[in-house]
Design a protein around this motif. Structure first.
Motif, PDB file in Angstrom:
ATOM      1  N   VAL A  33       0.848  -1.187   0.000  1.00 24.31           N
ATOM      2  CA  VAL A  33       0.000   0.000   0.000  1.00 24.31           C
ATOM      3  C   VAL A  33       0.888   1.242   0.000  1.00 24.31           C
ATOM      4  O   VAL A  33       2.104   1.163   0.114  1.00 24.31           O
ATOM      5  CB  VAL A  33      -0.934   0.025   1.236  1.00 24.31           C
ATOM      6  CG1 VAL A  33      -1.914  -1.132   1.181  1.00 24.31           C
ATOM      7  CG2 VAL A  33      -0.113  -0.042   2.513  1.00 24.31           C
ATOM      8  N   GLU A  34       0.255   2.393  -0.141  1.00 21.44           N
ATOM      9  CA  GLU A  34       0.961   3.661  -0.133  1.00 21.44           C
ATOM     10  C   GLU A  34       0.370   4.569   0.928  1.00 21.44           C
ATOM     11  O   GLU A  34      -0.795   4.424   1.322  1.00 21.44           O
ATOM     12  CB  GLU A  34       0.880   4.330  -1.509  1.00 21.44           C
ATOM     13  CG  GLU A  34       1.577   3.537  -2.601  1.00 21.44           C
ATOM     14  CD  GLU A  34       1.418   4.179  -3.971  1.00 21.44           C
ATOM     15  OE1 GLU A  34       0.634   5.138  -4.090  1.00 21.44           O
ATOM     16  OE2 GLU A  34       2.062   3.706  -4.917  1.00 21.44           O
ATOM     17  N   GLY A  35       1.188   5.506   1.409  1.00 23.28           N
ATOM     18  CA  GLY A  35       0.745   6.445   2.421  1.00 23.28           C
ATOM     19  C   GLY A  35       1.051   7.875   2.020  1.00 23.28           C
ATOM     20  O   GLY A  35       2.057   8.146   1.351  1.00 23.28           O
ATOM     21  N   TYR A  83      15.607  17.744   0.398  1.00 19.49           N
ATOM     22  CA  TYR A  83      15.871  16.320   0.240  1.00 19.49           C
ATOM     23  C   TYR A  83      14.659  15.680  -0.409  1.00 19.49           C
ATOM     24  O   TYR A  83      13.511  15.955  -0.033  1.00 19.49           O
ATOM     25  CB  TYR A  83      16.125  15.669   1.601  1.00 19.49           C
ATOM     26  CG  TYR A  83      16.103  14.158   1.568  1.00 19.49           C
ATOM     27  CD1 TYR A  83      17.198  13.437   1.101  1.00 19.49           C
ATOM     28  CD2 TYR A  83      14.972  13.453   1.986  1.00 19.49           C
ATOM     29  CE1 TYR A  83      17.166  12.043   1.056  1.00 19.49           C
ATOM     30  CE2 TYR A  83      14.946  12.061   1.958  1.00 19.49           C
ATOM     31  CZ  TYR A  83      16.038  11.372   1.488  1.00 19.49           C
ATOM     32  OH  TYR A  83      16.013  10.000   1.439  1.00 19.49           O
ATOM     33  N   VAL A  84      14.894  14.810  -1.407  1.00 23.42           N
ATOM     34  CA  VAL A  84      13.818  14.065  -2.046  1.00 23.42           C
ATOM     35  C   VAL A  84      14.266  12.623  -2.229  1.00 23.42           C
ATOM     36  O   VAL A  84      15.469  12.318  -2.239  1.00 23.42           O
ATOM     37  CB  VAL A  84      13.426  14.667  -3.410  1.00 23.42           C
ATOM     38  CG1 VAL A  84      12.808  16.041  -3.244  1.00 23.42           C
ATOM     39  CG2 VAL A  84      14.629  14.725  -4.349  1.00 23.42           C
ATOM     40  N   SER A  96       3.186  10.734  -2.211  1.00 21.89           N
ATOM     41  CA  SER A  96       2.998   9.586  -1.330  1.00 21.89           C
ATOM     42  C   SER A  96       4.286   8.790  -1.309  1.00 21.89           C
ATOM     43  O   SER A  96       5.184   9.003  -2.128  1.00 21.89           O
ATOM     44  CB  SER A  96       1.836   8.713  -1.819  1.00 21.89           C
ATOM     45  OG  SER A  96       2.160   8.147  -3.086  1.00 21.89           O
ATOM     46  N   LEU A  97       4.376   7.847  -0.367  1.00 21.30           N
ATOM     47  CA  LEU A  97       5.509   6.940  -0.355  1.00 21.30           C
ATOM     48  C   LEU A  97       5.004   5.529  -0.165  1.00 21.30           C
ATOM     49  O   LEU A  97       3.945   5.299   0.434  1.00 21.30           O
ATOM     50  CB  LEU A  97       6.536   7.305   0.706  1.00 21.30           C
ATOM     51  CG  LEU A  97       6.384   6.798   2.151  1.00 21.30           C
ATOM     52  CD1 LEU A  97       7.657   7.077   2.917  1.00 21.30           C
ATOM     53  CD2 LEU A  97       5.211   7.425   2.858  1.00 21.30           C
ATOM     54  N   SER A  98       5.769   4.576  -0.692  1.00 21.09           N
ATOM     55  CA  SER A  98       5.419   3.176  -0.528  1.00 21.09           C
ATOM     56  C   SER A  98       5.666   2.764   0.917  1.00 21.09           C
ATOM     57  O   SER A  98       6.644   3.173   1.535  1.00 21.09           O
ATOM     58  CB  SER A  98       6.259   2.315  -1.476  1.00 21.09           C
ATOM     59  OG  SER A  98       6.102   0.947  -1.166  1.00 21.09           O
ATOM     60  N   LEU A  99       4.770   1.940   1.443  1.00 21.97           N
ATOM     61  CA  LEU A  99       4.927   1.407   2.798  1.00 21.97           C
ATOM     62  C   LEU A  99       5.438  -0.032   2.774  1.00 21.97           C
ATOM     63  O   LEU A  99       5.348  -0.747   3.765  1.00 21.97           O
ATOM     64  CB  LEU A  99       3.602   1.480   3.549  1.00 21.97           C
ATOM     65  CG  LEU A  99       3.056   2.900   3.771  1.00 21.97           C
ATOM     66  CD1 LEU A  99       1.699   2.843   4.458  1.00 21.97           C
ATOM     67  CD2 LEU A  99       4.016   3.738   4.570  1.00 21.97           C
ATOM     68  N   ASN A 100       6.008  -0.431   1.642  1.00 20.93           N
ATOM     69  CA  ASN A 100       6.502  -1.789   1.459  1.00 20.93           C
ATOM     70  C   ASN A 100       8.000  -1.741   1.200  1.00 20.93           C
ATOM     71  O   ASN A 100       8.466  -1.025   0.314  1.00 20.93           O
ATOM     72  CB  ASN A 100       5.777  -2.446   0.280  1.00 20.93           C
ATOM     73  CG  ASN A 100       6.029  -3.944   0.211  1.00 20.93           C
ATOM     74  OD1 ASN A 100       7.124  -4.395   0.505  1.00 20.93           O
ATOM     75  ND2 ASN A 100       5.009  -4.698  -0.173  1.00 20.93           N
ATOM     76  N   HIS A 101       8.782  -2.532   1.972  1.00 24.41           N
ATOM     77  CA  HIS A 101      10.238  -2.461   1.845  1.00 24.41           C
ATOM     78  C   HIS A 101      10.715  -2.932   0.485  1.00 24.41           C
ATOM     79  O   HIS A 101      11.788  -2.540   0.025  1.00 24.41           O
ATOM     80  CB  HIS A 101      10.900  -3.296   2.946  1.00 24.41           C
ATOM     81  CG  HIS A 101      10.770  -4.772   2.758  1.00 24.41           C
ATOM     82  ND1 HIS A 101      11.687  -5.513   2.067  1.00 24.41           N
ATOM     83  CD2 HIS A 101       9.800  -5.634   3.163  1.00 24.41           C
ATOM     84  CE1 HIS A 101      11.303  -6.780   2.048  1.00 24.41           C
ATOM     85  NE2 HIS A 101      10.174  -6.877   2.715  1.00 24.41           N
ATOM     86  N   PHE A 118      10.549   2.090  -0.244  1.00 20.17           N
ATOM     87  CA  PHE A 118       9.896   3.264   0.364  1.00 20.17           C
ATOM     88  C   PHE A 118      10.072   4.528  -0.479  1.00 20.17           C
ATOM     89  O   PHE A 118      10.193   5.632   0.049  1.00 20.17           O
ATOM     90  CB  PHE A 118      10.403   3.480   1.785  1.00 20.17           C
ATOM     91  CG  PHE A 118      10.228   2.286   2.669  1.00 20.17           C
ATOM     92  CD1 PHE A 118       9.013   2.024   3.282  1.00 20.17           C
ATOM     93  CD2 PHE A 118      11.258   1.392   2.868  1.00 20.17           C
ATOM     94  CE1 PHE A 118       8.834   0.911   4.075  1.00 20.17           C
ATOM     95  CE2 PHE A 118      11.094   0.265   3.670  1.00 20.17           C
ATOM     96  CZ  PHE A 118       9.875   0.019   4.272  1.00 20.17           C
ATOM     97  N   LYS A 119      10.116   4.355  -1.783  1.00 23.22           N
ATOM     98  CA  LYS A 119      10.293   5.490  -2.692  1.00 23.22           C
ATOM     99  C   LYS A 119       9.031   6.352  -2.745  1.00 23.22           C
ATOM    100  O   LYS A 119       7.914   5.901  -2.477  1.00 23.22           O
ATOM    101  CB  LYS A 119      10.617   4.985  -4.101  1.00 23.22           C
ATOM    102  CG  LYS A 119      11.968   4.287  -4.242  1.00 23.22           C
ATOM    103  CD  LYS A 119      13.098   5.290  -4.278  1.00 23.22           C
ATOM    104  CE  LYS A 119      14.411   4.603  -4.638  1.00 23.22           C
ATOM    105  NZ  LYS A 119      15.515   5.564  -4.795  1.00 23.22           N
TER     106      LYS A 119
END
Length: 561
Positions: free
Chosen positions: A470-472, A500-501, A518-523, A527-528
């Motif tokens: 999922v994404e957050g 920083y990005v 948003s960022l990915s919540l999956n390793h 987490f890009k």
């Protein structure tokens, strides 16, 4: 579905070893000091955040033996174990003890004989969280006969060897390799340890290294170490993985000690120690005699570990690259003090507890930037911190003629002028929301919209977070007029610059209406970040601001049957 609580450290970068976590594993070693049968083994568990629940797993149980609910920030519970918890057999055992929690805690271990009698055996040590464990350990060269000869001690007990306890910290079978040097020949001893179990082995100067397929904890112990006064006491030393070695050490002065030596453990027999660019002569077993009791600064030719060896006590020395800014100090007796080493230029800024300055006299350490002070502490649970510089702290106690202690518990790496702050707690909402709704979700819960404004925050977030695919939402937006990205939360102004990005490949998309990030919540996605339409629904990610750790309190005692 409940919200997912994710506690994340924003100050655990580099090589510094903070000692808080949410999962620990340890064991109590056999204590035959003075041959007393009624020894005591206990853990002190201190919560760093409100609403902390702790589970204790004992005797190989897959369900908690004891649950301690709803601890408040700074609250400490003592967990007492029976005599049967001691590991006394040289074989496999299920006597490991696991401690888990929903939020960050620190765990301290103490084993002792009766403190009220004239002769005492006592040892304390920090139980390292699983994050600090590893798969590669160097074992110090410890031949018992050589050890006694080094200190001029006549052996009086029948326990003529040290012991090594290897604990499997994973819920899977762990492959172990012991590397030995016997008559200049390398020999490998291979075996496995079942899930969360341990093995106790005799240790001697042939052992060089322990390697494993997964994380392990390694304890160096002795049940009845002979001392100069024809008595003996238990020794416990948790060996640290090789990644926590260093080159520069400040060797502290500890009062009431008239015999001490250094023991160096190294991956290379050619490694050297020096002081003021003058080589120091080590014995073939790695011992360095210290002819005086002065504090000194020593340097190794490569990364090593150093132990300050005193008859009846091993103190693991903290290398300079692992100094921290805030330490917790649990004590067990009335005769207690802290040894603090700080930079001379800022030594007067060292603080005790919330805001009390250290008033004890300081002694400069020759040819270094450091000074040392000995601080008597009024409370059995104290905090020492520095607002602008890193320091190192050791805790020392004395009961009658018995001295015990070791490093204090580091809980914060980077200095902070406002005080010793607890870790940041991140919360991921359980329902997808639009970006503006996510901002309101965080605000309504007195939290901030997550803003990974630098690499350190991004790395520490990634260390802890691993949900489903999922994404957050994060607090990053861009201007419709200028297309410039900016941070916006309920406290950070819309003009906050972005220095920083961490965009994924091909991101951000050059699309007019993708104005949020948003960022990915999956390793697996590292987490890009990516750009997205603000009306899309994703999980809100919030955090609670770091707060100053309050004075520590002892609350209760829990007995394990």
């Amino acid at each position: 579905m409940f919200a997912i609580l994710l506690t994340v450290s924003m100050f655990s970068q580099g090589f510094t070893m903070v000692s808080y976590g949410k999962s620990f594993i340890t064991a109590f070693t056999e204590d035959l000091g003075y041959f007393y049968p009624n020894t005591s083994s206990s853990l002190r568990v201190t919560a760093l955040l409100d609403g902390t629940s702790v589970n204790i797993f004992y005797n190989g149980n897959s369900t908690p033996t004891q649950t301690i609910p709803n601890l408040m920030k700074g609250q400490t519970v003592t967990v007492v174990f029976p005599k049967s918890a001691e590991v006394y057999q040289l074989d496999y055992s299920n006597k490991s003890i696991r401690i888990t929690s929903n939020k960050y805690i620190v765990v301290h271990s103490v084993s002792s004989a009766n403190f009220t009698i004239s002769e005492v055996s006592a040892q304390t040590n920090i139980v390292q969280p699983d994050e600090n464990l590893g798969m590669n350990y160097l074992i110090p060269s410890l031949n018992y006969t050589t050890f006694l000869t080094t200190f001029g001690i006549s052996q009086s007990t029948t326990y003529n060897s040290f012991r090594l306890i290897i604990i499997n910290a994973e819920d899977t079978e762990n492959s172990i390799t012991i590397v030995k040097n016997i008559s200049a020949q390398i020999q490998l001893v291979n075996f496995t340890i079942p899930s969360y179990q341990l093995i106790q082995l005799q240790a001697d100067d042939s052992m060089m290294m322990v390697n494993s397929s997964d994380k392990i904890a390694v304890l160096l112990t002795h049940p009845c170490l002979d001392k100069t006064d024809c008595t003996c006491g238990m020794i416990v030393n948790q060996i640290l993985p090789v990644r926590f070695q260093g080159q520069n050490f400040v060797v502290p002065y500890v009062r009431d000690i008239n015999k001490r030596k250094l023991l160096m453990t190294s991956n290379d027999n050619a490694d050297l120690l020096s002081q003021d660019n003058t080589p120091l002569t080590l014995s073939s077993s790695g011992y360095l005699s210290l002819p005086d009791l002065n504090t000194r600064y020593v340097t190794a030719s490569s990364n090593v570990s150093l132990k300050l060896i005193i008859p009846g006590l091993f103190i693991e020395l903290i290398p300079e690259n692992q100094f921290a800014a805030c330490y917790m100090m649990p004590f067990y007796s009335n005769n207690r003090w802290a040894v603090v080493i700080a930079k001379t230029a800022s030594k007067d800024q060292v603080r005790l507890s919330t805001d009390l300055s250290i008033t004890q006299p300081w002694s400069e350490i020759s040819n270094t930037q450091y000074s040392q002070a000995e601080i008597a502490l009024p409370s059995p649970m104290s905090i020492i911190w520095h607002p602008s510089s890193k320091i190192v702290v050791y805790v020392v106690e004395k009961i009658n003629n018995i001295i015990f202690g070791g490093p204090a518990i580091p809980i914060k790496e980077n200095p902070d002028p406002s005080g010793c702050k607890v870790p940041v707690e991140f919360v991921v909402g359980d329902q997808p929301l639009k970006w503006t709704e996510s901002l309101a979700y965080c605000t309504n819960r007195q939290r901030e919209f997550a803003c990974p404004t630098n690499e350190d925050v991004q790395i520490e977030f990634a260390k802890q977070v691993n949900t489903t695919n999922v994404e957050g939402w994060i607090g990053l937006r861009r201007s419709l007029m200028t297309t410039a990205w900016y941070w916006q939360t309920n406290t950070i102004s819309a003009s906050s610059s972005v220095n920083y990005v961490y965009w994924a490949n091909g991101q951000p998309q050059d699309k007019k209406f993708e104005l949020c990030a948003s960022l990915s919540l999956n390793h697996t996605d590292d987490f890009k970040w990516k750009s997205a339409k603000c009306c899309e629904k994703k999980l809100p990610v919030c955090y609670e601001k770091r707060k100053i750790l309050p004075p520590l309190t002892m609350s209760s005692i829990v007995y394990i049957p």
